[in-house]
Write a protein that holds these residues in place. Structure first.
Motif, mmCIF file in Angstrom:
data_model
loop_
_atom_site.group_PDB
_atom_site.id
_atom_site.type_symbol
_atom_site.label_atom_id
_atom_site.label_comp_id
_atom_site.label_asym_id
_atom_site.label_seq_id
_atom_site.Cartn_x
_atom_site.Cartn_y
_atom_site.Cartn_z
ATOM 1 N N VAL A 89 0.857 -1.191 0.000
ATOM 2 C CA VAL A 89 0.000 0.000 0.000
ATOM 3 C C VAL A 89 0.894 1.242 0.000
ATOM 4 O O VAL A 89 1.606 1.497 0.973
ATOM 5 C CB VAL A 89 -0.937 0.023 1.233
ATOM 6 N N SER A 90 0.847 2.004 -1.078
ATOM 7 C CA SER A 90 1.683 3.210 -1.168
ATOM 8 C C SER A 90 0.943 4.463 -0.715
ATOM 9 O O SER A 90 1.572 5.494 -0.455
ATOM 10 C CB SER A 90 2.180 3.399 -2.604
ATOM 11 N N ALA A 91 -0.374 4.392 -0.605
ATOM 12 C CA ALA A 91 -1.179 5.566 -0.237
ATOM 13 C C ALA A 91 -0.929 5.969 1.207
ATOM 14 O O ALA A 91 -0.653 5.122 2.071
ATOM 15 C CB ALA A 91 -2.665 5.252 -0.437
ATOM 16 N N GLU A 92 -1.045 7.265 1.467
ATOM 17 C CA GLU A 92 -1.068 7.725 2.857
ATOM 18 C C GLU A 92 -2.267 7.092 3.547
ATOM 19 O O GLU A 92 -3.390 7.159 3.039
ATOM 20 C CB GLU A 92 -1.179 9.245 2.917
ATOM 21 N N THR A 93 -2.030 6.486 4.700
ATOM 22 C CA THR A 93 -3.063 5.685 5.356
ATOM 23 C C THR A 93 -3.205 6.087 6.813
ATOM 24 O O THR A 93 -2.210 6.214 7.539
ATOM 25 C CB THR A 93 -2.714 4.181 5.268
ATOM 26 N N LEU A 94 -4.446 6.279 7.230
ATOM 27 C CA LEU A 94 -4.768 6.527 8.629
ATOM 28 C C LEU A 94 -5.518 5.317 9.159
ATOM 29 O O LEU A 94 -6.614 4.998 8.689
ATOM 30 C CB LEU A 94 -5.621 7.793 8.777
ATOM 31 N N LEU A 95 -4.923 4.630 10.126
ATOM 32 C CA LEU A 95 -5.571 3.516 10.798
ATOM 33 C C LEU A 95 -6.276 4.069 12.037
ATOM 34 O O LEU A 95 -5.643 4.689 12.885
ATOM 35 C CB LEU A 95 -4.546 2.464 11.222
ATOM 36 N N THR A 96 -7.581 3.899 12.126
ATOM 37 C CA THR A 96 -8.304 4.327 13.324
ATOM 38 C C THR A 96 -8.814 3.091 14.046
ATOM 39 O O THR A 96 -9.184 2.096 13.415
ATOM 40 C CB THR A 96 -9.464 5.278 12.992
#
Length: 290
Positions: free
Chosen positions: A229-236
């Motif tokens: 996964v290259s996308a900026e990712t926010l895990l909540t």
């Protein structure tokens, strides 16, 4: 975009449908701006609308919000097969049919996994990705989790009490499990076609078969692919999640190259519902950050 009951009711009454090569898909469309796609989770009586109706007005003030109803959950038609695999195959045809080239994604639980799959296979079409629990794998906690076991029990033998037990496992504050919520979920969860679809995913035999397949040498575990996964990712995550315990966040947090993690205290699996104001603030800040 007004944050009013009238706005929410208007959108709810405007369920749309679109033909795709995969079949007819139903969805909601509200707001203007960059496109933000909401992908719902699984479980008895779930729909995209029920997952995201509470936060829709906030995000529709900044984005064109699409809430996709996955096949087999009682709103879009059932395409057959395993519901999660079918969901993964629905996203690209849906966006193509709407001529949407690029999206940000907010995915709840199973929807987060679908979002990750889309991001891996369509890096040029994903902007930012937000997941809400439900991804990764158990590191310290036993699996399947309490919430998944209760979900399996309901799927095998759907009674009202089993539904209530499962709903209680989804939240930290059990006052959120109202009679209205129970009735709303019960009606759809016991629809014969929806229940048949759920059994293809959470029936004990189907679940065991899926786990065996995923552990085979030919099929990598989903968490083993997250480094792609290259996308900026926010895990909540809800700190008190009993469906996907917090330790599940460790591998995606470490292996997704551009991931950050936000944990909401006193919150279960439905962070967008139980920690609504904080979730809106954190996620909106992430999505609008340069």
């Amino acid at each position: 975009m007004p944050n009013t009951p009238e706005f929410t009711e208007h959108v709810e009454n405007d369920l749309r449908e679109i033909a795709t090569p995969a079949g007819v898909l139903r969805y909601y469309d509200a707001g203007d701006g960059p496109t933000l796609l909401f992908l719902h989770g699984s479980g008895p009586g779930v729909t995209g609308w029920r997952n995201f109706r509470g936060i829709l007005p906030t995000f529709a003030a900044h984005f064109r919000c699409l809430i996709l109803e996955f096949p087999g959950f009682g709103v879009s038609d059932d395409f057959g097969g395993h519901p999660m695999i079918t969901a993964q195959g629905a996203v690209t045809p849906f966006l193509d049919a709407l001529s949407v080239d690029r999206v940000d994604i907010v995915g709840n639980s199973m929807g987060g996994g679908v979002g990750i799959n889309f991001a891996i296979h369509n890096p040029d079409r994903i902007g930012k990705l937000v997941t809400i629990g439900g991804i990764g794998t158990n590191v310290f906690s036993p699996g399947p989790s309490e919430g998944i076991r209760l979900l399996q029990e309901f799927t095998e033998d759907p009674t009202r009490q089993r539904l209530v037990d499962w709903l209680n496992s989804m939240v930290y504050d059990q006052a959120l499990v109202t009679d209205q919520l129970i009735e709303e979920r019960w009606k759809l969860a016991t629809d014969p076609r929806t229940l048949a679809s759920a059994r293809r995913m959470y029936g004990k035999a189907a679940f065991a078969q899926m786990m065996a397949m995923m552990k085979s040498a030919d099929v990598p575990m989903p968490w083993a692919l997250m480094h792609k996964v290259s996308a900026e990712t926010l895990l909540t995550w809800g700190r008190d999640d009993r469906v996907s315990p917090l330790d599940m966040a460790l591998i995606p947090m470490r292996t997704i190259p551009n991931a950050e993690l936000h944990v909401f205290p006193n919150c279960g699996h439905w962070a967008m519902i139980e920690a609504k104001a904080a979730f809106e603030s954190v996620v909106l800040g992430f999505l609008t950050r340069s």
